[in-house]
Design an enzyme around this catalytic site. Structure first.
Site, PDB file in Angstrom:
ATOM      1  N   ASP A  56      16.797 -56.754 -38.677  1.00  0.00           N
ATOM      2  CA  ASP A  56      18.010 -56.086 -38.198  1.00  0.00           C
ATOM      3  C   ASP A  56      19.014 -55.869 -39.324  1.00  0.00           C
ATOM      4  OD1 ASP A  56      17.010 -55.993 -35.688  1.00  0.00           O
ATOM      5  OD2 ASP A  56      18.116 -57.744 -34.940  1.00  0.00           O
ATOM      6  N   SER A 110     -11.968 -35.794 -21.075  1.00  0.00           N
ATOM      7  CA  SER A 110     -11.855 -36.928 -20.171  1.00  0.00           C
ATOM      8  C   SER A 110     -13.101 -37.798 -20.364  1.00  0.00           C
ATOM      9  CB  SER A 110     -11.729 -36.349 -18.773  1.00  0.00           C
ATOM     10  OG  SER A 110     -11.840 -37.350 -17.845  1.00  0.00           O
ATOM     11  N   GLU A 155     -13.574 -50.693 -26.857  1.00  0.00           N
ATOM     12  CA  GLU A 155     -12.160 -51.087 -26.786  1.00  0.00           C
ATOM     13  C   GLU A 155     -11.709 -50.999 -25.332  1.00  0.00           C
ATOM     14  OE1 GLU A 155     -10.577 -48.216 -29.492  1.00  0.00           O
ATOM     15  OE2 GLU A 155     -11.036 -46.599 -28.115  1.00  0.00           O
ATOM     16  N   LYS A 192      -9.815 -49.854 -21.955  1.00  0.00           N
ATOM     17  CA  LYS A 192      -9.292 -48.590 -21.444  1.00  0.00           C
ATOM     18  C   LYS A 192      -7.878 -48.863 -20.983  1.00  0.00           C
ATOM     19  CE  LYS A 192     -10.553 -44.642 -18.593  1.00  0.00           C
ATOM     20  NZ  LYS A 192      -9.288 -44.283 -17.988  1.00  0.00           N
ATOM     21  N   ASP A 199      -4.221 -48.368 -19.459  1.00  0.00           N
ATOM     22  CA  ASP A 199      -3.785 -47.615 -18.295  1.00  0.00           C
ATOM     23  C   ASP A 199      -2.404 -47.019 -18.543  1.00  0.00           C
ATOM     24  OD1 ASP A 199      -3.995 -46.524 -15.853  1.00  0.00           O
ATOM     25  OD2 ASP A 199      -3.772 -48.384 -14.714  1.00  0.00           O
ATOM     26  N   GLU A 242      -3.095 -43.644 -26.401  1.00  0.00           N
ATOM     27  CA  GLU A 242      -2.468 -43.875 -25.102  1.00  0.00           C
ATOM     28  C   GLU A 242      -1.056 -44.420 -25.286  1.00  0.00           C
ATOM     29  OE1 GLU A 242      -4.541 -42.965 -22.748  1.00  0.00           O
ATOM     30  OE2 GLU A 242      -4.058 -44.007 -20.879  1.00  0.00           O
ATOM     31  N   TYR A 273      -6.812 -44.159 -30.191  1.00  0.00           N
ATOM     32  CA  TYR A 273      -8.232 -44.387 -29.906  1.00  0.00           C
ATOM     33  C   TYR A 273      -9.147 -43.286 -30.412  1.00  0.00           C
ATOM     34  CZ  TYR A 273      -6.986 -41.788 -25.624  1.00  0.00           C
ATOM     35  OH  TYR A 273      -6.504 -40.880 -24.738  1.00  0.00           O
ATOM     36  N   LYS A 282     -15.490 -49.194 -15.581  1.00  0.00           N
ATOM     37  CA  LYS A 282     -14.243 -49.553 -14.902  1.00  0.00           C
ATOM     38  C   LYS A 282     -14.261 -50.979 -14.347  1.00  0.00           C
ATOM     39  CE  LYS A 282     -11.391 -46.641 -14.108  1.00  0.00           C
ATOM     40  NZ  LYS A 282     -11.255 -45.306 -13.544  1.00  0.00           N
ATOM     41  N   CYS A 290      15.494 -70.616  11.593  1.00  0.00           N
ATOM     42  CA  CYS A 290      14.396 -71.008  10.708  1.00  0.00           C
ATOM     43  C   CYS A 290      13.100 -71.168  11.518  1.00  0.00           C
ATOM     44  CB  CYS A 290      14.746 -72.320  10.014  1.00  0.00           C
ATOM     45  SG  CYS A 290      13.368 -73.010   9.070  1.00  0.00           S
ATOM     46  N   CYS A 328      12.316 -75.223  11.344  1.00  0.00           N
ATOM     47  CA  CYS A 328      13.141 -76.278  11.929  1.00  0.00           C
ATOM     48  C   CYS A 328      14.153 -75.749  12.939  1.00  0.00           C
ATOM     49  CB  CYS A 328      13.853 -77.068  10.833  1.00  0.00           C
ATOM     50  SG  CYS A 328      15.181 -76.141  10.054  1.00  0.00           S
ATOM     51  N   CYS A 338      17.608 -71.063   5.159  1.00  0.00           N
ATOM     52  CA  CYS A 338      17.645 -71.973   6.296  1.00  0.00           C
ATOM     53  C   CYS A 338      18.733 -72.996   5.982  1.00  0.00           C
ATOM     54  CB  CYS A 338      16.291 -72.661   6.432  1.00  0.00           C
ATOM     55  SG  CYS A 338      16.359 -74.222   7.304  1.00  0.00           S
ATOM     56  N   CYS A 367      14.855 -79.880   7.518  1.00  0.00           N
ATOM     57  CA  CYS A 367      13.823 -78.843   7.608  1.00  0.00           C
ATOM     58  C   CYS A 367      12.552 -79.349   6.926  1.00  0.00           C
ATOM     59  CB  CYS A 367      14.291 -77.547   6.954  1.00  0.00           C
ATOM     60  SG  CYS A 367      13.026 -76.263   7.032  1.00  0.00           S
TER      61      CYS A 367
HETATM   62  S1  IVH Z   1     -11.326 -41.789 -25.200  1.00  0.00           S
HETATM   63  C1  IVH Z   1     -13.512 -38.095 -25.604  1.00  0.00           C
HETATM   64  N1  IVH Z   1     -10.479 -44.275 -25.258  1.00  0.00           N
HETATM   65  O1  IVH Z   1      -8.734 -42.482 -20.347  1.00  0.00           O
HETATM   66  C2  IVH Z   1     -12.849 -39.349 -25.300  1.00  0.00           C
HETATM   67  N2  IVH Z   1      -9.627 -42.841 -23.570  1.00  0.00           N
HETATM   68  O2  IVH Z   1     -10.573 -41.049 -18.630  1.00  0.00           O
HETATM   69  C3  IVH Z   1     -11.585 -39.206 -24.525  1.00  0.00           C
HETATM   70  N3  IVH Z   1      -7.971 -43.874 -22.116  1.00  0.00           N
HETATM   71  O3  IVH Z   1      -7.465 -39.273 -21.001  1.00  0.00           O
HETATM   72  C4  IVH Z   1     -10.798 -40.401 -24.284  1.00  0.00           C
HETATM   73  N4  IVH Z   1      -7.978 -45.839 -23.092  1.00  0.00           N
HETATM   74  O4  IVH Z   1      -5.883 -41.296 -21.206  1.00  0.00           O
HETATM   75  C5  IVH Z   1     -10.412 -43.089 -24.635  1.00  0.00           C
HETATM   76  N5  IVH Z   1      -9.760 -46.485 -25.457  1.00  0.00           N
HETATM   77  C6  IVH Z   1      -9.711 -45.291 -24.840  1.00  0.00           C
HETATM   78  C7  IVH Z   1      -8.865 -45.071 -23.743  1.00  0.00           C
HETATM   79  C8  IVH Z   1      -8.856 -43.823 -23.129  1.00  0.00           C
HETATM   80  C9  IVH Z   1      -7.452 -45.106 -22.125  1.00  0.00           C
HETATM   81  C10 IVH Z   1      -7.625 -42.816 -21.136  1.00  0.00           C
HETATM   82  C11 IVH Z   1      -7.150 -41.543 -21.757  1.00  0.00           C
HETATM   83  C12 IVH Z   1      -8.100 -40.483 -21.297  1.00  0.00           C
HETATM   84  C13 IVH Z   1      -8.690 -41.102 -20.077  1.00  0.00           C
HETATM   85  C14 IVH Z   1     -10.072 -40.585 -19.832  1.00  0.00           C
END
Ligand code: IVH
Length: 673
Positions: free
Chosen positions: A39, A84, A116, A118, A120, A176, A228, A317, A411, A414, A429, A435
């Site tokens: 800081d 995706s 790695e 996934k 959220d 992400e 990622y 998943k 309550c 009691c 209560c 109680c």
């Molecule tokens: S790879 C071609 N790696 O999951 C590969 N996605 O269901 C494309 N996500 O849109 C994504 N962690 O938002 C990849 N370690 C990870 C991830 C990851 C989270 C999400 C991401 C993507 C979605 C796909």
């Protein structure tokens, strides 16, 4: 005013140093300075830039505070589509994925995968040109996203400039943006206090925060970025391995997952999945599975894509942490302090791999705010090690006009009156020790590990003994006999003997544990310790007045009132006396209570004192009997002025109030303790 050379050099050096500390903190997870030292560097840079605005370059770490709101987000077309992932839910699907890939690639030997978690959150793309962040965009539909550069720039984990002397001409980093659970809870707490929007889960909070038109608000939100993958790339050759590409990203300054691993076969992937599932609750952020990517880039290329997902990657998943089920009824549970907590009785459902049939509804205000009604289909969430909670009703699935749960007037345990203290969410209560529920909880707390640590005295046993009226309060514990105990359900003579031994052993304790065990409202372990340390003996704690109590660290007016109230009850005093008479004892300690050298004085603190936070400085003064005020008046005894003092200093000068510097402050509080 021309910028002196020395200032220009100092600013550049500070920027470099701060960037290095950011890298060590966000990417390497290995900071080498304290927050205070960091800081200090930061504030010095801000000071220089304030004095010479032309020093404030766009990539300065001070420029992460956000800027004036935009009217809309521009559309960004991704040059390389953001794909995706296919999902798998069972081992069998994972094995099939690997088999398909090996067949397609005509590859008999095991394939290596980069693994790695996934995360959220939401996917974004960061475009760096010649090492400089020039654009950030959301994934959108994969083709077109939104330009959120101003917002992304406020995330401290996103470097504004890449490390190293030879950054690629263009590199698009994908990753992400998410919110850690601690930050999420804190954000919701403050949103609720200020009447702002409360988010259902960290994902929504992250998405909502990143898509605000006012980046100054984004800057205040606890968002984190983790890379990622690489999208567009123009530069010298990249390693032909997913894992090594990720290492490369880390080297040029981007955060990557701490849990990333290179695995040599699909079996190792299955093992990784199981390990991550175990770690899930302790990570501090939500993950909804793990992602496996074929490590060899050439093989990735050969495998290609189908529709919107690559053939060479898959998300395996985890069981969902949020599920829907029906709210059958709402009961009210009475806690140790008498607070009535609404508990949802649910149609049993698996959440995060665990069967759940009860969940907390927190308090009545929450029920009303979320409009949760009996019979609703509700979203239930279980994350980390916290108790399952009802997040929200699914209004679309509501039929008719179901009833809202209502707080009982008496309550449920009691039958004493239920009372809501003005200004507090909790209903309590009023039965106190009559109680049964409060007594049971009080005894469980007394016996718990951090309190008297009575081994073998579990919740079920306490409930049984209170139900059968073998004990009425904690004081009765030390009069229990072998006969009484052996008569209890599921209590063999040996366990009865063990329990008596454990009770005997628990008599030797510490003053802090004993104070904590008494269960005074809002007196947790650390407050109990502070009380013990400050007063040194129980009598003094029991008899201290409100003002004296507030000299103790973390004791404010409310806690002081709770302590005073507790010891003003004759019944509580009797219980304490009986416990001491039964032989509970602790080693004597020296009271650390300082001499009241500053009694009657009022101080105001401004600026920063080296080595003391504002709170610490205030506590030290209060411990000596002083009062702390936030504004200067003629009644102020002195103003303590640290570095970079605010307007209070001027006011003190104008009023002729004495001004003390760091050394004078230390003299005031030093020596006396
Ligand atoms: S790879 C071609 N790696 O999951 C590969 N996605 O269901 C494309 N996500 O849109 C994504 N962690 O938002 C990849 N370690 C990870 C991830 C990851 C989270 C999400 C991401 C993507 C979605 C796909």
């Amino acid at each position: 005013m021309p910028v002196p050379k020395s200032c220009r050099a100092e600013a550049a050096e500070l920027r470099q140093e701060i960037a290095e500390h950011n890298y060590r903190y966000y990417v390497l997870d290995a900071p080498t300075v304290t927050d205070q030292a960091y800081d200090r560097l930061f504030r010095r840079l801000q000071e220089l830039e304030r004095e010479y605005p032309e020093l404030a370059s766009a990539d300065s770490p001070t420029q992460r505070v956000g800027s004036a709101p935009a009217s809309h987000f521009e559309t960004v077309t991704h040059e390389v589509a953001m794909l995706s992932l296919d999902n798998a839910f069972e081992e069998e699907e994972m094995l099939a994925f690997d088999r398909r890939l090996r067949e397609r690639l005509d590859h008999e030997a095991p394939l290596a995968y980069c693994a790695e978690p996934k995360l959220d959150g939401l996917a974004i793309s960061l475009l760096y040109e010649k090492g400089e962040l020039v654009r950030a965009a959301t994934r959108g539909d994969g083709r077109n996203g939104e330009n959120i550069t101003a917002n992304a720039r406020t995330l401290a984990s996103i470097p504004l400039r890449l490390r190293g002397d030879s950054p690629p001409g263009r590199i698009e980093v994908r990753g992400e943006v998410y919110m850690e659970l601690a930050g999420f809870r804190e954000l919701n707490r403050s949103q609720q206090q200020s009447g702002g929007k409360v988010f259902a889960n960290p994902r929504n909070a992250a998405a909502g925060s990143l898509r605000l038109l006012d980046s100054r608000i984004t800057a205040s939100r606890p968002l984190t970025f983790c890379s990622y993958g690489i999208g567009l790339y123009q530069g010298s050759d990249l390693p032909q391995s997913q894992y090594r590409q990720m290492r490369y990203l880390r080297d040029i300054g981007l955060p990557i997952s701490r849990q990333i691993e290179l695995l040599d076969s699909i079996d190792a992937c299955l093992d990784y999945y199981r390990r991550m599932l175990q770690m899930r609750d302790g990570l501090g952020f939500d993950i909804d599975g793990v992602v496996f990517k074929l490590d060899d880039s050439r093989l990735q290329h050969q495998a290609g894509f189908v529709a919107r997902a690559p053939r060479w990657a898959i998300a395996y998943k985890f069981p969902a942490q949020e599920v829907m089920t029906r709210l059958l009824d709402v009961d009210f549970q009475v806690g140790r302090t008498g607070a009535l907590t609404p508990v949802a009785r649910l149609d049993p459902v698996a959440v995060g791999g665990v069967m759940v049939s009860n969940a907390t509804l927190h308090n009545m205000d929450e029920i009303l705010r979320k409009d949760i009604r009996i019979g609703d289909v509700v979203i239930v969430r279980r994350a980390g090690d916290v108790i399952p909670e009802v997040v929200a009703p699914v209004i679309e699935r509501r039929k008719g006009k179901p009833a809202l749960p209502s707080m009982p007037a008496r309550c449920p345990v009691c039958d004493s009156e239920v009372f809501q203290q003005p200004g507090q969410a909790a209903y309590r209560c009023t039965g106190g020790l009559i109680c049964r529920a409060q007594r049971k909880e009080g005894i469980k707390h007394f016996a718990s590990r951090k309190a008297m640590d009575i081994e073998g005295l579990g919740d079920k046993l306490v409930e049984q003994m209170v139900e059968q009226e073998i004990i009425g309060s904690v004081a009765d514990l030390y009069g229990l006999t072998l006969e009484q105990l052996s008569g209890l359900e599921r209590m063999a003579e040996k366990s009865a003997r063990n329990l008596l031994d454990a009770l005997e052993k628990s008599k030797r304790t510490t003053l802090a544990r004993f104070i904590y065990a008494l269960g005074v409202r809002e007196v947790g372990e650390s407050t109990a310790e502070a009380l013990a340390g400050h007063f040194g003996n129980l009598d003094q704690v029991m008899n201290a007045d409100l003002e004296t109590l507030q000299q103790v660290e973390d004791v404010g007016p409310v806690v002081a009132e709770n302590i005073r109230h507790f010891f003003d009850q004759q019944s509580n005093r009797e219980i304490v006396a009986r416990l001491i008479a039964a032989g509970i004892h602790w080693p004597a300690i020296e009271a650390s209570r300082a001499a009241q050298t500053l009694a009657g004085k009022t101080y105001v603190i401004t600026g920063t004192l080296d080595g003391y936070s504002r709170d610490q400085a205030a506590k030290l003064l209060k411990a000596r009997g002083a009062r702390i005020s936030s504004s200067v008046s003629a009644k102020t005894s002195a103003v303590i002025a640290g570095e970079n003092p605010g307007s209070k200093l001027g006011k003190a000068q104008a009023l002729g109030v004495e001004i003390l510097d760091q050394a004078a402050f230390e003299e005031l509080v030093g020596g006396a303790s």
